[in-house]
Write a protein that holds these residues in place. Structure first.
Motif, short mmCIF file in Angstrom:
data_model
loop_
_atom_site.label_atom_id
_atom_site.label_comp_id
_atom_site.label_asym_id
_atom_site.label_seq_id
_atom_site.Cartn_x
_atom_site.Cartn_y
_atom_site.Cartn_z
N ILE A 139 0.84 -1.19 0.00
CA ILE A 139 0.00 0.00 0.00
C ILE A 139 0.88 1.25 0.00
O ILE A 139 2.02 1.21 0.47
CB ILE A 139 -0.96 0.02 1.21
CG1 ILE A 139 -0.18 0.20 2.52
CG2 ILE A 139 -1.81 -1.24 1.26
CD1 ILE A 139 -1.10 0.41 3.72
N PRO A 140 0.39 2.37 -0.53
CA PRO A 140 1.18 3.60 -0.52
C PRO A 140 1.38 4.12 0.89
O PRO A 140 0.56 3.88 1.79
CB PRO A 140 0.34 4.57 -1.37
CG PRO A 140 -1.04 4.02 -1.36
CD PRO A 140 -0.90 2.54 -1.22
N GLY A 141 2.47 4.85 1.08
CA GLY A 141 2.82 5.32 2.41
C GLY A 141 1.77 6.20 3.05
O GLY A 141 1.57 6.16 4.27
N TYR A 142 1.07 7.01 2.24
CA TYR A 142 0.10 7.94 2.84
C TYR A 142 -1.10 7.21 3.43
O TYR A 142 -1.82 7.76 4.27
CB TYR A 142 -0.34 8.99 1.83
CG TYR A 142 -1.39 8.56 0.83
CD1 TYR A 142 -2.74 8.77 1.07
CD2 TYR A 142 -1.03 7.92 -0.36
CE1 TYR A 142 -3.70 8.38 0.15
CE2 TYR A 142 -1.98 7.53 -1.27
CZ TYR A 142 -3.32 7.76 -1.02
OH TYR A 142 -4.26 7.37 -1.93
N LEU A 143 -1.34 5.95 3.00
CA LEU A 143 -2.42 5.15 3.57
C LEU A 143 -1.94 4.26 4.71
O LEU A 143 -2.76 3.66 5.41
CB LEU A 143 -3.07 4.28 2.50
CG LEU A 143 -3.90 5.00 1.43
CD1 LEU A 143 -4.39 4.00 0.39
CD2 LEU A 143 -5.07 5.75 2.06
N ASP A 144 -0.65 4.17 4.89
CA ASP A 144 -0.07 3.31 5.92
C ASP A 144 -0.09 4.05 7.25
O ASP A 144 0.94 4.42 7.81
CB ASP A 144 1.34 2.89 5.53
CG ASP A 144 1.89 1.80 6.44
OD1 ASP A 144 1.08 1.19 7.17
OD2 ASP A 144 3.11 1.55 6.41
N ARG A 145 -1.27 4.29 7.77
CA ARG A 145 -1.48 5.04 9.01
C ARG A 145 -2.69 4.47 9.71
O ARG A 145 -3.52 3.79 9.09
CB ARG A 145 -1.69 6.52 8.71
CG ARG A 145 -2.93 6.80 7.86
CD ARG A 145 -3.17 8.28 7.63
NE ARG A 145 -2.09 8.90 6.89
CZ ARG A 145 -1.25 9.80 7.39
NH1 ARG A 145 -1.42 10.20 8.65
NH2 ARG A 145 -0.30 10.31 6.67
N ALA A 182 -4.74 16.43 -4.79
CA ALA A 182 -3.38 16.33 -5.34
C ALA A 182 -2.31 16.69 -4.31
O ALA A 182 -1.21 16.15 -4.35
CB ALA A 182 -3.26 17.23 -6.56
N TYR A 183 -2.64 17.59 -3.37
CA TYR A 183 -1.59 18.10 -2.48
C TYR A 183 -1.92 18.01 -0.99
O TYR A 183 -1.05 18.26 -0.17
CB TYR A 183 -1.28 19.57 -2.82
CG TYR A 183 -0.94 19.79 -4.27
CD1 TYR A 183 0.28 19.36 -4.79
CD2 TYR A 183 -1.83 20.41 -5.13
CE1 TYR A 183 0.60 19.55 -6.12
CE2 TYR A 183 -1.52 20.61 -6.46
CZ TYR A 183 -0.31 20.17 -6.95
OH TYR A 183 -0.01 20.36 -8.26
N LYS A 184 -3.14 17.67 -0.64
CA LYS A 184 -3.54 17.70 0.76
C LYS A 184 -4.27 16.44 1.14
O LYS A 184 -5.03 15.90 0.36
CB LYS A 184 -4.43 18.93 1.03
CG LYS A 184 -4.81 19.11 2.50
CD LYS A 184 -5.70 20.32 2.68
CE LYS A 184 -6.11 20.48 4.15
NZ LYS A 184 -7.02 21.64 4.34
N LEU A 185 -4.02 16.01 2.39
CA LEU A 185 -4.66 14.81 2.93
C LEU A 185 -5.31 15.16 4.26
O LEU A 185 -4.66 15.69 5.15
CB LEU A 185 -3.61 13.71 3.13
CG LEU A 185 -4.14 12.33 3.56
CD1 LEU A 185 -4.82 11.65 2.38
CD2 LEU A 185 -3.00 11.47 4.09
#
Length: 208
Positions: free
Chosen positions: A57-63, A72-75
């Motif tokens: 899985i991508p790092g930004y979902l690994d939480r 595109a730029y904000k989570l």
């Protein structure tokens, strides 16, 4: 000078209350969620034994926090609504359960389980995206590969893209939408396994 001193004393008097309020907010009990299996169509013709390998899985979902919205730029995340276990492990377990209910006559195991088996085919999965977009649509993008377990030859790949209303801002609806889309991906993977097994007669690994 007097007014400045009074302001300072007032700050000292309010500071403990403010800190206590912050502590109370931060100590609120979190809400735990998990991806659940969903029913799907039965698929015949798959191999006797299948292994689902660990999902990337991508790092930004690994939480642990559940993603509220991504662009595109904000989570944005739900700070008090978290996954009951790591998302990659949960997706793997759910995919195993979904495939097992769809593939008649097959045994499906996960790579991280305690049961070892000589699988005929292996499923490799790269999750590219799984979060709500600014329009309120839950977007799933995943790459799937089927590999012969004996020769480790890659027999085929497929890109799967699905989307559905995310149901936000209710977190339970977001998780339900993710479970549904993951089940739809399992539908495609089940059919992909059966097609691969039928079209690669010499790519069969260990017999069961």
């Amino acid at each position: 000078m007097i007014s400045r001193r009074r302001s300072f004393l007032a700050f000292l008097g309010l500071a403990p209350f403010a800190l206590g309020s912050l502590a109370a907010c931060s100590s609120a009990n979190p809400n735990y969620y998990r991806i659940g299996p969903v029913p799907g169509p039965q698929v015949a013709g798959a191999p006797p034994s299948i292994e689902v390998r660990s999902i990337s899985i991508p790092g930004y979902l690994d939480r642990e926090e559940i993603v509220k919205q991504a662009n595109a730029y904000k989570l944005d995340v739900h700070t008090n609504d978290i996954w009951a276990e790591p998302l990659a492990s949960m997706l793997e377990d759910s995919l195993v359960a979904d495939l097992q209910t769809r593939l008649t006559g097959s045994t499906v195991i996960g790579a991280g389980g305690s049961i070892g088996a000589n699988a005929n085919l292996m499923v490799e999965t790269n999750l590219l995206r799984f979060d709500p977009d600014p329009d309120g649509q839950m977007v799933l993008q995943v790459q799937v590969g089927i590999r012969d377990s004996a020769s480790m030859k890659l027999l085929g790949t497929r890109n799967i893209t699905r989307q559905a209303p995310s149901g936000q801002p209710v977190v339970a609806n977001i998780v339900a939408s993710m479970s549904t889309l993951w089940g739809q991906a399992a539908d495609e993977i089940a059919a992909f396994l059966a097609q691969t097994w039928a079209t690669h007669p010499h790519g069969r690994g260990q017999s069961s």
